[in-house]
Write an enzyme that holds these catalytic residues in place. Structure first.
Site, PDB file in Angstrom:
ATOM      1  N   ASP A 151      -5.404   2.868  -8.429  1.00  0.00           N
ATOM      2  CA  ASP A 151      -4.029   3.336  -8.273  1.00  0.00           C
ATOM      3  C   ASP A 151      -3.466   3.738  -9.637  1.00  0.00           C
ATOM      4  O   ASP A 151      -2.433   4.398  -9.697  1.00  0.00           O
ATOM      5  CB  ASP A 151      -3.181   2.226  -7.649  1.00  0.00           C
ATOM      6  CG  ASP A 151      -1.788   2.692  -7.272  1.00  0.00           C
ATOM      7  OD1 ASP A 151      -1.666   3.841  -6.792  1.00  0.00           O
ATOM      8  OD2 ASP A 151      -0.831   1.919  -7.463  1.00  0.00           O
ATOM      9  N   HIS A 183      -0.679   6.296  -8.583  1.00  0.00           N
ATOM     10  CA  HIS A 183       0.217   5.156  -8.830  1.00  0.00           C
ATOM     11  C   HIS A 183       1.248   5.017  -7.700  1.00  0.00           C
ATOM     12  O   HIS A 183       2.465   5.058  -7.948  1.00  0.00           O
ATOM     13  CB  HIS A 183       0.922   5.308 -10.191  1.00  0.00           C
ATOM     14  CG  HIS A 183       1.342   3.974 -10.763  1.00  0.00           C
ATOM     15  ND1 HIS A 183       1.443   3.739 -12.110  1.00  0.00           N
ATOM     16  CD2 HIS A 183       1.672   2.807 -10.149  1.00  0.00           C
ATOM     17  CE1 HIS A 183       1.835   2.486 -12.307  1.00  0.00           C
ATOM     18  NE2 HIS A 183       1.981   1.912 -11.138  1.00  0.00           N
TER      19      HIS A 183
END
Lengths: 332, 332
Positions: free
Chosen positions: B272, B297
């Protein structure tokens, strides 16, 4: 069937083994020519088992063993009429498929396809962080919310998927069952108690569609379940909900789902199966939808599970040849 | 901060609100010019909070409230020296990030990036079904296996992730903790009992790498944790294991991970976060690896959670302005 499982057949001196050698689906013509005289045949879910095949095999055929849990590729009327046994591979694939159900539900809710594409195409630098950038819908509950899961079909894989959802904060479970099946009130109460759910309840399709935060399609294929999820169902779903199909493509009306995604009737979809697979082109209406995650029927595709499925398929065939009870057979 | 949360600030007659209006990261020059005279500032994880900003603000600044759980963008030494309070948003995002952890672990194990690409590029028709086609590694245990999860960092998000793994059949939990932290034997025993795990155990990095079937990186960023996962760690991991990073990119050595994936030291990775984000090009060594799933993210990126985070960030700021205890503050 791989180096772990083939020895179960190859090491048997009492068996004549006729093997499709290539690591791809068996050619139909080859199959019809080579099936003649077989006592047992082991097939995959892409191999059509019908009266043509039975005629080619001959009357000595005792068992068809499929390396799959579904058997809509097999003419059940014919096989039952001919008193041929049918072996299949339930249970051993439930965990692998339940894993894919959770993966697809998360991917559909969290816009995984769109956000992966941003990174893979090198476009991440073009995005400036903002509080609601890339935001999806949460599979789990928050401190202030409850969650309801709906299952179309409520067998082993649905139960394994339900178990996985519990720590995600699910509080209610609805399901649609085969109309001819008996009520399972005691089973449902036991499931609710086991998982500390507020309810496990059999409902109609309209209620399930309108109330569920995530819907899993996990019923058998075939004419009886075709397009159970169509425009009517999709229009009733919550705009924040996601749909997952990990059973057979025929249960979902592809055109209606494409419209539902395009017009945002629902948030997203995750599909392991699509009607007409594997002949799905890049411009298929569902493949074109950014909120539709499509994977190529990999529900049971883990090395661990495929070894277990192949082992069970072989053991079903060997048991039937020996006249013993099969570990997993379909009863008619 | 969105139409649900902004009224908490806009409806206050006793507050002068200076607002960065655009839905993108705040311009640094604008920030330095407009922060002057502020009693409270609410920032995002991309806004650097350092002595330059404190000087620009002036000595009346009482509180920095960040809409994030991490605070490596904030100069903690400076803020503590100046006796400015620091608010953050723990807990409210744990569920959303734990969801992403499970999604990435499943995607990495099941070759989701490669198999989605097959469908999206219209190549599914080219593949003929075979028993081990597209096969990945199973996150869940099978009837004959056990599963061990390893956590680098064992805080709230790790605990929420661990809870989600239980129905996947996990039997053992290992973790690596901040070397300066006290043993938490009672807490670990309670966690093991709660989840019916055979063990919850603090171990060293080598043991964790060698024993885990899936490793989640969930520790704070900063110099102390930089490259905790490097070549040494990755070489010790099982070739069937997957790595997930949902904390900060700096904890994982990107070049070592790219090598590990290319040379199949490990099965796959789900990220991520990546060092240098968002400036990650399409030819970044990790983006180029088919067995590396990279999302931009989005750990906490659900509408539900971002509303909760924004609400908490505002309430932290308002409490500090009023001289009251903040709902969630970092203590130095």
């Amino acid at each position: 069937m791989g180096p772990e499982v083939m020895p179960l057949l190859e090491n048997r001196n009492d068996i004549d083994l006729v093997l499709w050698q290539q690591d791809c689906a068996c050619d139909r013509k080859w199959f019809l020519e080579n099936v003649q005289g077989a006592t047992a045949i082991i097939v995959m879910f892409g191999d059509k088992v019908d009266s043509e095949l039975f005629e080619a095999a001959g009357p000595q055929l005792r068992v068809v063993s499929t390396m799959s849990v579904g058997y809509d590729h097999i003419d059940v009327k014919e096989i039952s009429k001919r008193k041929i046994k049918l072996g299949y591979t339930p249970d051993v694939l439930s965990d692998a498929v339940a894993d894919i159900c959770i993966m697809l539900a998360l991917m559909a809710g969290r816009n995984a396809r769109e956000s992966m594409a941003v990174v893979n195409e090198g476009k991440w630098p073009n995005y400036s962080w903002a509080p609601f950038l890339f935001c999806g819908r949460q599979l789990s509950s928050t401190a202030t919310s409850q969650r309801t899961v709906g299952f179309i079909g409520f067998g082993r894989i649905a139960h394994a998927t339900l178990a996985r959802l519990i720590p995600f904060g699910y509080t209610h479970c609805l399901y649609l069952a085969n109309p001819s099946s008996a009520p399972a009130t005691a089973r449902d109460a036991a499931l609710a108690a086991q998982h500390h759910l507020q309810s496990v309840q059999r409902v109609d399709a309209d209620t399930l569609a309108a109330t569920s935060d995530v819907v899993f399609v996990l019923a058998p294929g075939g004419a009886a379940t075709e397009h159970l999820v169509g425009a009517r169902f999709l229009r009733r779903m919550k705009p924040t909900a996601v749909l997952v199909n990990a059973s057979r493509g025929t249960l979902v009306d592809s055109d209606a789902l494409a419209t539902a995604l395009r017009e945002r009737w629902i948030w997203g979809a995750g599909l392991d199966v699509v009607t007409g697979e594997p002949n799905i082109a890049a411009d298929h209406p569902l493949v074109k939808e950014p909120r539709c995650v499509v994977v190529p029927h990999i529900g049971s595709a883990t090395i661990e599970t495929r070894i277990d499925m192949a082992t069970l398929a072989v053991n079903n065939a060997l048991a039937a040849i020996a006249g013993e009870a099969m570990p997993a057979s379909v009863e008619f």
